[in-house]
Design an enzyme around this catalytic site. Structure first.
Site, short mmCIF file in Angstrom:
data_model
loop_
_atom_site.label_atom_id
_atom_site.label_comp_id
_atom_site.label_asym_id
_atom_site.label_seq_id
_atom_site.Cartn_x
_atom_site.Cartn_y
_atom_site.Cartn_z
N GLU A 1 0.85 -1.20 0.00
CA GLU A 1 0.00 0.00 0.00
C GLU A 1 0.88 1.24 0.00
O GLU A 1 1.74 1.40 0.86
CB GLU A 1 -0.94 0.01 1.20
CG GLU A 1 -1.77 1.29 1.34
CD GLU A 1 -2.47 1.68 0.05
OE1 GLU A 1 -2.25 2.81 -0.42
OE2 GLU A 1 -3.23 0.86 -0.50
N GLN A 2 0.64 2.10 -0.95
CA GLN A 2 1.47 3.28 -1.14
C GLN A 2 1.32 4.30 -0.02
O GLN A 2 2.27 4.97 0.36
CB GLN A 2 1.11 3.93 -2.48
CG GLN A 2 1.92 5.15 -2.84
CD GLN A 2 1.63 5.61 -4.25
OE1 GLN A 2 1.51 4.82 -5.16
NE2 GLN A 2 1.50 6.92 -4.43
N SER A 3 0.10 4.43 0.54
CA SER A 3 -0.15 5.46 1.55
C SER A 3 -0.85 4.88 2.77
O SER A 3 -1.91 4.26 2.62
CB SER A 3 -1.01 6.58 0.96
OG SER A 3 -1.45 7.46 1.97
N TYR B 1 -5.20 2.69 4.06
CA TYR B 1 -5.49 1.35 4.56
C TYR B 1 -7.01 1.12 4.53
O TYR B 1 -7.76 1.86 5.15
CB TYR B 1 -5.01 1.18 6.01
CG TYR B 1 -3.51 1.27 6.20
CD1 TYR B 1 -2.63 0.75 5.26
CD2 TYR B 1 -2.98 1.85 7.35
CE1 TYR B 1 -1.25 0.82 5.45
CE2 TYR B 1 -1.60 1.92 7.55
CZ TYR B 1 -0.75 1.40 6.60
OH TYR B 1 0.61 1.47 6.80
N GLY B 2 -7.42 0.11 3.81
CA GLY B 2 -8.85 -0.15 3.68
C GLY B 2 -9.41 0.29 2.35
O GLY B 2 -10.50 -0.11 1.97
N GLY B 3 -8.68 1.14 1.62
CA GLY B 3 -9.11 1.51 0.27
C GLY B 3 -9.86 2.82 0.18
O GLY B 3 -10.08 3.53 1.16
N THR B 4 -10.27 3.12 -1.05
CA THR B 4 -10.95 4.38 -1.36
C THR B 4 -12.23 4.56 -0.58
O THR B 4 -12.49 5.61 0.01
CB THR B 4 -11.24 4.46 -2.87
OG1 THR B 4 -10.01 4.50 -3.59
CG2 THR B 4 -12.06 5.70 -3.21
N HIS C 1 -45.83 -2.80 8.92
CA HIS C 1 -46.42 -1.46 8.74
C HIS C 1 -46.11 -0.63 9.99
O HIS C 1 -46.13 -1.16 11.10
CB HIS C 1 -47.93 -1.62 8.56
CG HIS C 1 -48.66 -0.31 8.55
ND1 HIS C 1 -48.75 0.49 7.44
CD2 HIS C 1 -49.35 0.33 9.54
CE1 HIS C 1 -49.45 1.57 7.73
NE2 HIS C 1 -49.83 1.49 9.00
#
Length: 440
Positions: free
Chosen positions: A33-35, A39-42, A427
């Site tokens: 992971e670059q940054s 962590y965990g993604g976009t 309902h």
């Protein structure tokens, strides 16, 4: 050189889920992971989770500052949780580095100074690097201090009084609705003749009117020509005149992140810069897969999750899942109220040769709308008149983001519309609208 069964490049939904699943089955996995901020993604860090947290905060009467604090708390907690979910797994090594292919099996780990610190090898490599905002070529765009992309706009320390959004797609409209909820004056600049052009005409017209009623100014056929900072504001010059802003959001699309030295391995790109894949998500190099936004197509985290299922099945299962058999993809545009859709509109169904029946129900005819104090919206559904199969639905109204999944489930299972029509629902709920919506 350390060798892994699977090397995953990018901490997004597909990649992280595959890494964890493979590790629990005894496979050795490297996650690059670059940054650390990703962590965990976009979705978790700069996409749906923070933006929807802000939307929810605006609906619960938090002010702008409180909403931003709440958003940061949610994102930070999920980022940390995602990191430890992989890093604490014995079979997974997490590398903070930029990935660059050296050979079809070897990946260099590059640091912030663009120096190669190490090289690792993977029997299988999975590219999960996502996408990033497109920055259009507009005069002044590189020098203005009041320009933000969808990530930066969610890091503002103070609320802008006037926000101009360049672009009129779904992301643009979600942010327009969000900032209008906080009381910001919002102007959307769309270069085409209309917005929401892919949606049912009746529903698009209502959604546009509701945005306008909320205070969002939508200017169409507006080509943005220049952006000029003044002392206390920025002027956006367009073919439709000048617009004054305290902040400008660029929402002009996203492009795949493919800076991986792909030429070294012969991986092919498509017309939009996406990595080309087959139905099993293999690239031109059979042991290298591409998943999530980087491969093109709908940019949703749940599509990325399904990409994981396809690759996992191909590597660890029977190989039956493909992009060709996953069926319709539902989606929600989180404007106020939300607009949700799956399958075909009436016009699309007729164009494909179906004989159709169409159900139509204004939200103000659903008893629950009185409790919600929100009569806005319209539900529409399209069915095959001969087989009674559901072909599609567009739901514009409160809780549509939940209801659309029930219709998608029915479509996936081949359930006919009369089953939903004749079911008993609790309902008062929005789901009981199906009794009337499918009365066609």
């Amino acid at each position: 050189m350390k060798t892994y069964d699977i090397v995953v490049i990018g901490f997004g939904k597909a990649g992280k889920t595959l890494a964890k699943t493979a590790a629990t089955k005894g496979k050795s996995v490297a996650m690059i992971e670059q940054s650390p901020k990703m962590y965990g993604g976009t979705c978790i860090n700069i996409g749906c989770i923070p933006s929807k947290t802000l939307i929810h905060a605006s609906e619960t009467q938090l002010n702008f500052s409180e909403a931003m604090t709440r958003k940061s708390e949610v994102v930070n907690a999920l980022n940390k949780k995602n990191y430890h979910n992989l890093a604490d797994e014995a079979k997974i090594d997490v590398y903070d580095a930029k990935a660059q292919f050296k050979t079809e099996h070897e990946v260099a780990l590059v640091n912030a100074d663009n120096e190669v610190e190490d090289t690792i090898r993977g029997d299988v490599v999975v590219i999960n690097t996502g996408a990033s905002p497109v920055i259009p070529k507009i005069e002044g765009i590189s020098t203005s201090k009041r320009i933000y992309d969808s990530t930066g706009i969610m890091e503002l320390s103070s609320q802008p009084k006037r926000l101009v959004i360049v672009g009129g797609g779904y992301i643009a409209l979600e942010f327009a609705s969000l900032f209008a909820s906080f009381g910001t004056e919002v102007t959307v600049l769309e270069r085409n003749e209309h917005v929401l052009t892919n949606e049912d005409n009746d529903i698009a017209a209502q959604a546009i009117q509701d945005l306008k009623d909320k205070g969002v100014q939508i200017v169409t056929e507006a080509e943005t020509k220049a952006i000029k900072d003044q002392d206390d504001e920025t002027i956006v010059e367009t073919s439709q005149g000048q617009f004054h802003a305290d902040a400008i959001l660029l929402a002009t699309g996203r492009q795949p992140n493919t800076d991986l030295n792909l030429d070294a391995v012969g991986i092919q790109l498509g017309d939009k810069g996406e990595i080309k894949v087959n139905p099993h998500l293999q690239t031109a190099v059979s042991h290298i897969y591409a998943v999530g936004d980087v491969k093109g197509g709908p940019q949703f985290t749940y599509v990325s999750l399904d990409d994981f299922r396809i690759v996992s099945d191909h590597l660890l299962g029977e190989g039956q899942r493909t992009t060709e058999n996953r069926g319709d993809i539902p989606y929600t545009v989180f404007i106020d109220p939300p607009l949700s859709r799956v399958g075909l509109t009436a016009d699309e169904a007729q164009a494909e040769g179906y004989t159709i029946k169409e159900g139509k129900l204004p939200v103000n005819q659903i008893p629950r709308h009185k409790i919600n104090a929100d009569p806005r919206g319209l539900f529409k559904v399209v069915v095959d008149a001969q087989t009674h199969r559901i072909l599609g639905a567009t739901l514009y109204g409160a809780h549509s983001e939940e209801l659309i999944n029930l219709i998608h489930l029915a479509m996936k299972q081949g359930t006919t519309y009369d089953v939903l029509r004749d079911m008993m629902y609790t309902h008062p709920t929005m789901a009981e609208s199906f009794n009337d919506l499918f009365k066609i």
